[in-house]
Design a protein around this motif. Structure first.
Motif, PDB file in Angstrom:
ATOM      1  N   LYS A  70      -7.090   9.764  -5.182  1.00  0.00           N
ATOM      2  CA  LYS A  70      -8.947   7.885  -5.191  1.00  0.00           C
ATOM      3  C   LYS A  70     -10.214   9.003  -4.744  1.00  0.00           C
ATOM      4  O   LYS A  70     -10.779   8.250  -4.859  1.00  0.00           O
ATOM      5  CB  LYS A  70      -7.180   7.380  -4.301  1.00  0.00           C
ATOM      6  CG  LYS A  70      -8.592   6.637  -4.095  1.00  0.00           C
ATOM      7  CD  LYS A  70      -7.840   5.496  -2.823  1.00  0.00           C
ATOM      8  CE  LYS A  70      -8.397   3.271  -2.474  1.00  0.00           C
ATOM      9  NZ  LYS A  70      -8.269   2.639  -2.135  1.00  0.00           N
ATOM     10  N   ARG A 117       0.636  -1.375  -0.104  1.00  0.00           N
ATOM     11  CA  ARG A 117       0.131  -0.104   0.398  1.00  0.00           C
ATOM     12  C   ARG A 117       1.051   1.000   0.101  1.00  0.00           C
ATOM     13  O   ARG A 117       2.124   1.345   0.362  1.00  0.00           O
ATOM     14  CB  ARG A 117      -0.491   0.604   1.256  1.00  0.00           C
ATOM     15  CG  ARG A 117      -1.767  -1.028   1.423  1.00  0.00           C
ATOM     16  CD  ARG A 117      -2.750  -1.175   0.369  1.00  0.00           C
ATOM     17  NE  ARG A 117      -4.171  -0.543   1.497  1.00  0.00           N
ATOM     18  CZ  ARG A 117      -5.536   0.210   0.612  1.00  0.00           C
ATOM     19  NH1 ARG A 117      -5.800  -0.456  -0.935  1.00  0.00           N
ATOM     20  NH2 ARG A 117      -6.161   1.148   1.204  1.00  0.00           N
ATOM     21  N   ALA A 163      -5.847   1.389 -12.310  1.00  0.00           N
ATOM     22  CA  ALA A 163      -6.771   0.714 -12.151  1.00  0.00           C
ATOM     23  C   ALA A 163      -6.119  -0.022 -10.734  1.00  0.00           C
ATOM     24  O   ALA A 163      -6.836   0.062  -9.322  1.00  0.00           O
ATOM     25  CB  ALA A 163      -7.264  -0.068 -12.867  1.00  0.00           C
ATOM     26  N   ARG A 164      -4.680  -0.684 -11.169  1.00  0.00           N
ATOM     27  CA  ARG A 164      -4.040  -1.163  -9.961  1.00  0.00           C
ATOM     28  C   ARG A 164      -3.587  -0.394  -8.791  1.00  0.00           C
ATOM     29  O   ARG A 164      -3.387  -0.438  -7.658  1.00  0.00           O
ATOM     30  CB  ARG A 164      -3.088  -1.856 -10.754  1.00  0.00           C
ATOM     31  CG  ARG A 164      -3.264  -3.515 -11.863  1.00  0.00           C
ATOM     32  CD  ARG A 164      -3.617  -4.573 -10.677  1.00  0.00           C
ATOM     33  NE  ARG A 164      -2.980  -4.746  -9.213  1.00  0.00           N
ATOM     34  CZ  ARG A 164      -2.533  -4.727  -8.273  1.00  0.00           C
ATOM     35  NH1 ARG A 164      -4.370  -4.364  -7.326  1.00  0.00           N
ATOM     36  NH2 ARG A 164      -1.811  -5.344  -7.781  1.00  0.00           N
ATOM     37  N   ARG A 192      -5.087   3.046  -8.158  1.00  0.00           N
ATOM     38  CA  ARG A 192      -5.734   3.597  -7.418  1.00  0.00           C
ATOM     39  C   ARG A 192      -6.466   2.191  -6.593  1.00  0.00           C
ATOM     40  O   ARG A 192      -6.568   2.513  -4.950  1.00  0.00           O
ATOM     41  CB  ARG A 192      -6.846   3.781  -8.336  1.00  0.00           C
ATOM     42  CG  ARG A 192      -8.113   4.231  -7.234  1.00  0.00           C
ATOM     43  CD  ARG A 192      -9.485   4.448  -8.146  1.00  0.00           C
ATOM     44  NE  ARG A 192     -10.113   5.278  -7.249  1.00  0.00           N
ATOM     45  CZ  ARG A 192     -11.185   5.361  -7.380  1.00  0.00           C
ATOM     46  NH1 ARG A 192     -11.677   6.006  -9.046  1.00  0.00           N
ATOM     47  NH2 ARG A 192     -11.880   6.447  -6.458  1.00  0.00           N
ATOM     48  N   GLU A 193      -5.910   1.255  -6.423  1.00  0.00           N
ATOM     49  CA  GLU A 193      -6.099   0.477  -5.713  1.00  0.00           C
ATOM     50  C   GLU A 193      -5.212   0.357  -4.898  1.00  0.00           C
ATOM     51  O   GLU A 193      -5.514  -0.376  -3.572  1.00  0.00           O
ATOM     52  CB  GLU A 193      -6.410  -1.454  -6.339  1.00  0.00           C
ATOM     53  CG  GLU A 193      -6.619  -2.961  -5.351  1.00  0.00           C
ATOM     54  CD  GLU A 193      -7.173  -3.928  -5.980  1.00  0.00           C
ATOM     55  OE1 GLU A 193      -6.509  -4.930  -5.566  1.00  0.00           O
ATOM     56  OE2 GLU A 193      -6.716  -3.530  -7.805  1.00  0.00           O
TER      57      GLU A 193
END
Length: 271
Positions: A218, A138, A163-164, A166-167
């Motif tokens: 985000k 993270r 996408a990854r 932001r995840e």
């Protein structure tokens, strides 16, 4: 060939590597990294190796206006280590992961006085797209500045990458991307990144560099508190030596202008 001009060695001609290999050029005061003759990849003043010399790198550090105490920053693209060195020096409580695909660039890190890996800083030799796809780590911010001799790194236009990213961002985190591309390609990147981040995107043109720096959030559900941010900017300027008050003014203009296709600063809707 090199000549002496008032005691300073100056490059007058240069044989550029056909394979796009990184090359280091000194002009006496500055050391620069090139992948070819068109664009400077990184610039370092030899008397102040940590200072951010290029305007777009300074603007990328405006991330601190939104995340003033990041626990973990991921930097994509080592180059001459400008962002890595600045974060390592100025954010002593932040963990820094720098992703670099080219081993030849990593080998040049000592020439740009990039600090060796330690307990909170590491350089990872990897493809960034693959790293984000496989990591469970993270992070609070991602600084995307990956270029090769042919331009922005391949794979950076793929929606899956964003996408990854932001995840993996913690709540309140953001992506800051440097883009030096044509107007048509820039629109494509705004679309792809904007869709991945629910169109919570501020884009700014950096004068005179010609770069665009995109801030993708985000979660930014309401208009920023510009007054509070201006106060924080003054504190950040005193602490880090960058013109954060000017960054706030530029961000606010971009936010309020409200059009993604403006020739100057632009912002996509945040709602």
């Amino acid at each position: 060939m090199r000549v002496s001009d008032a005691g300073i060695d100056v490059v007058t001609t240069m044989a550029w590597a056909e394979d796009g290999a990184p090359q280091v050029i000194d002009d006496g005061d500055y050391r620069r990294l090139y992948f070819g003759p068109l664009h400077i990849q990184s610039e370092m003043h030899r008397d102040d190796p940590v200072a951010l010399q290029l305007k777009y790198t300074q603007r990328m550090m405006a991330l601190l206006l939104f995340v003033p105490k990041p626990k973990h920053i991921v930097i994509v693209g080592l180059g001459g280590g400008s962002l890595t060195k600045f974060c390592h020096r100025h954010l002593p409580k932040t963990r820094i992961t720098t992703i670099e695909i080219d081993a030849r660039v990593i080998a040049l890190a000592p020439a740009f006085q990039v600090p060796p890996d330690d307990d909170r800083h590491r350089i990872v030799h990897a493809d960034a797209c693959a790293w984000f796809a496989g990591t469970t780590e993270r992070f609070d911010a991602v600084l995307l500045d990956g270029y090769t001799d042919s331009g922005i790194a391949s794979g950076f236009g793929e929606p899956q990458l964003y996408a990854r990213i932001r995840e993996g961002l913690r709540p309140g985190g953001l992506l800051v991307a440097n883009l030096l591309v044509t107007a048509d390609v820039l629109r494509r990147y705004k679309q792809v990144i904007g869709e991945a981040f629910d169109r919570q995107l501020i884009a700014q043109k950096i004068v005179p560099d010609g770069n665009h720096v995109l801030f993708a959030f985000k979660a930014l559900a309401a208009e920023p508190d510009w007054i509070a941010m201006a106060g924080e900017a003054r504190r950040l300027a005193a602490r880090h030596g960058l013109d954060f008050p000017a960054f706030v003014r530029a961000l606010r203009r971009a936010y309020e202008r409200g059009t993604a296709d403006h020739a100057e600063d632009a912002v996509l809707p945040l709602f």
